[in-house]
Design a protein around this motif. Structure first.
Motif, PDB file in Angstrom:
ATOM      1  N   ILE A 279       0.985  -1.120   0.072  1.00  0.00           N
ATOM      2  CA  ILE A 279       0.050  -0.067  -0.087  1.00  0.00           C
ATOM      3  C   ILE A 279       1.016   1.284  -0.057  1.00  0.00           C
ATOM      4  O   ILE A 279       0.804   2.297  -0.650  1.00  0.00           O
ATOM      5  CB  ILE A 279      -0.732  -0.012   1.181  1.00  0.00           C
ATOM      6  CG1 ILE A 279      -1.923  -1.062   0.821  1.00  0.00           C
ATOM      7  CG2 ILE A 279      -1.814   1.339   1.317  1.00  0.00           C
ATOM      8  CD1 ILE A 279      -2.981  -1.249   2.275  1.00  0.00           C
TER       9      ILE A 279
ATOM     10  N   GLN B  74      -2.588   9.387  -5.766  1.00  0.00           N
ATOM     11  CA  GLN B  74      -3.609   8.256  -6.223  1.00  0.00           C
ATOM     12  C   GLN B  74      -5.102   8.305  -4.943  1.00  0.00           C
ATOM     13  O   GLN B  74      -6.125   8.361  -5.320  1.00  0.00           O
ATOM     14  CB  GLN B  74      -3.472   6.749  -6.287  1.00  0.00           C
ATOM     15  CG  GLN B  74      -2.290   6.525  -7.105  1.00  0.00           C
ATOM     16  CD  GLN B  74      -2.671   6.707  -8.537  1.00  0.00           C
ATOM     17  OE1 GLN B  74      -3.822   6.435  -8.934  1.00  0.00           O
ATOM     18  NE2 GLN B  74      -1.970   7.237  -9.408  1.00  0.00           N
ATOM     19  N   THR B  75      -4.567   8.235  -3.773  1.00  0.00           N
ATOM     20  CA  THR B  75      -5.517   8.310  -2.746  1.00  0.00           C
ATOM     21  C   THR B  75      -6.181   9.887  -2.789  1.00  0.00           C
ATOM     22  O   THR B  75      -7.264  10.177  -2.540  1.00  0.00           O
ATOM     23  CB  THR B  75      -4.884   8.210  -1.237  1.00  0.00           C
ATOM     24  OG1 THR B  75      -4.250   6.983  -1.091  1.00  0.00           O
ATOM     25  CG2 THR B  75      -6.100   8.205  -0.244  1.00  0.00           C
TER      26      THR B  75
ATOM     27  N   ILE C 146      -6.183   1.513  -4.661  1.00  0.00           N
ATOM     28  CA  ILE C 146      -4.927   1.150  -4.036  1.00  0.00           C
ATOM     29  C   ILE C 146      -4.417  -0.265  -4.185  1.00  0.00           C
ATOM     30  O   ILE C 146      -3.393  -0.524  -4.509  1.00  0.00           O
ATOM     31  CB  ILE C 146      -4.889   1.723  -2.419  1.00  0.00           C
ATOM     32  CG1 ILE C 146      -5.356   3.158  -2.583  1.00  0.00           C
ATOM     33  CG2 ILE C 146      -3.414   1.810  -1.952  1.00  0.00           C
ATOM     34  CD1 ILE C 146      -4.365   4.205  -3.334  1.00  0.00           C
TER      35      ILE C 146
ATOM     36  N   SER D 207      -1.200  -2.027  -5.864  1.00  0.00           N
ATOM     37  CA  SER D 207      -0.046  -2.489  -5.148  1.00  0.00           C
ATOM     38  C   SER D 207       0.179  -3.941  -5.214  1.00  0.00           C
ATOM     39  O   SER D 207       0.979  -4.655  -4.597  1.00  0.00           O
ATOM     40  CB  SER D 207      -0.420  -2.146  -3.485  1.00  0.00           C
ATOM     41  OG  SER D 207      -1.648  -3.107  -3.152  1.00  0.00           O
TER      42      SER D 207
END
Length: 303
Positions: A174, A181-182, A200, A204
């Motif tokens: 993560i 991106q978050t 995410i 990952s």
């Protein structure tokens, strides 16, 4: 005034007359010869030692060995399933802004990574000394010694202990995803869990899959620890046989061959899984780029 041009062969910098000689790697040849010599010595020792290879061939497909092999494979699958599920849950918890969830996940990872696997199995196997009865009073109750069988104790010890290591693997995956991106997911109205599930975690996976595959291979070998609490996996069943016929090395060779075979199959599966995921990821990136190109052209055309 006339000048005479000298020929390339007469020039002091000409290299036509030089001979190309390949470099000799004498150290490599010497080390390879020494390694082959050691292997030859080991093979000769096993071939002419006090090993009855007929006994090895006889017990390779014995019913009790096949039963142990099946238990080893099933225990690996079940324990890794529990470990992966718990790993994802506690990785999310340890990265949560909620201090209570973070503390619980931190304690779980600290405890199960800090205690030996054999100790955890023994604790689960002897849980009846702490909780004689288990269940819901008035609804369902049973003796703990009847519930915590060698299989259940092994499953709990391997699965829950593996969850602590998997949590760190997932957390590392993560963290490998860019924080932008978050932020982008939050900007379009996604909740934290939705962004984690849809954006995410998929990104990952390229970081998570290789170490998880390595953990699966390690789990195959870790199941042998369960022989201490009488779980009938390959090593335990091989020991049961050689306690009766005194053919110790022959039965240990049988167990070794089967462990290597199972690990090889899982390693091949991990290789193809990594290739398939990498191929799908490249396709996804290519699709995103193709979809983004017309937008860029239109935006560039605006005044």
């Amino acid at each position: 005034m006339t000048t005479q041009s000298s020929s390339p062969s007469s020039s002091p910098f000409a290299i036509d007359h030089l001979k190309i000689v390949p470099r000799r790697f004498y150290g490599r040849w010497l080390s390879a010869a020494l390694i082959l010599l050691v292997f030859a010595f080991i093979i000769n020792a096993f071939a002419h030692g006090q090993i009855e290879w007929k006994i090895v061939a006889q017990f390779m497909t014995a019913k009790v060995i096949m039963h142990g092999l099946l238990n080893t494979i099933l225990m690996t699958i079940y324990a890794m399933t529990i470990g992966i599920v718990l790993g994802v849950i506690f990785a999310v918890m340890v990265m949560s802004p909620n201090p209570m969830l973070k503390a619980i996940a931190g304690f779980y990872i600290w405890f199960f990574r800090g205690t030996p696997l054999l100790l955890q199995m023994l604790l689960w196997f002897n849980l009846a000394l702490v909780f004689p009865m288990m269940g819901i009073p008035g609804v369902f109750e049973a003796r703990t010694v009847d519930l915590i069988t060698p299989f259940i104790a092994s499953l709990l010890g391997l699965g829950i202990g593996q969850g602590a290591y998997t949590a760190e693997v997932v957390r590392g995956g993560i963290l490998s995803v860019d924080n932008g991106q978050t932020e982008a997911a939050k900007a379009i109205g996604m909740t934290r869990l939705t962004a984690l599930r849809r954006i995410i975690l998929p990104q990952s996976m390229r970081v998570i899959i290789p170490p998880i595959g390595n953990e699966v291979i390690s789990m195959v070998k870790l199941t042998s620890v369960a022989s201490v609490i009488q779980f009938s996996e390959i090593l335990h069943n091989a020991q049961t046989i050689y306690f009766a016929n005194a053919r110790v090395i022959e039965l240990l060779i049988v167990a070794t061959i089967w462990y290597l075979a199972v690990v090889t199959v899982f390693s091949i599966g991990q290789h193809f899984l990594e290739k398939a995921f990498a191929r799908n990821q490249r396709k996804a990136v290519k699709t995103v780029k193709l979809k983004a190109t017309p937008v860029a052209i239109i935006e560039g055309a605006q005044p």
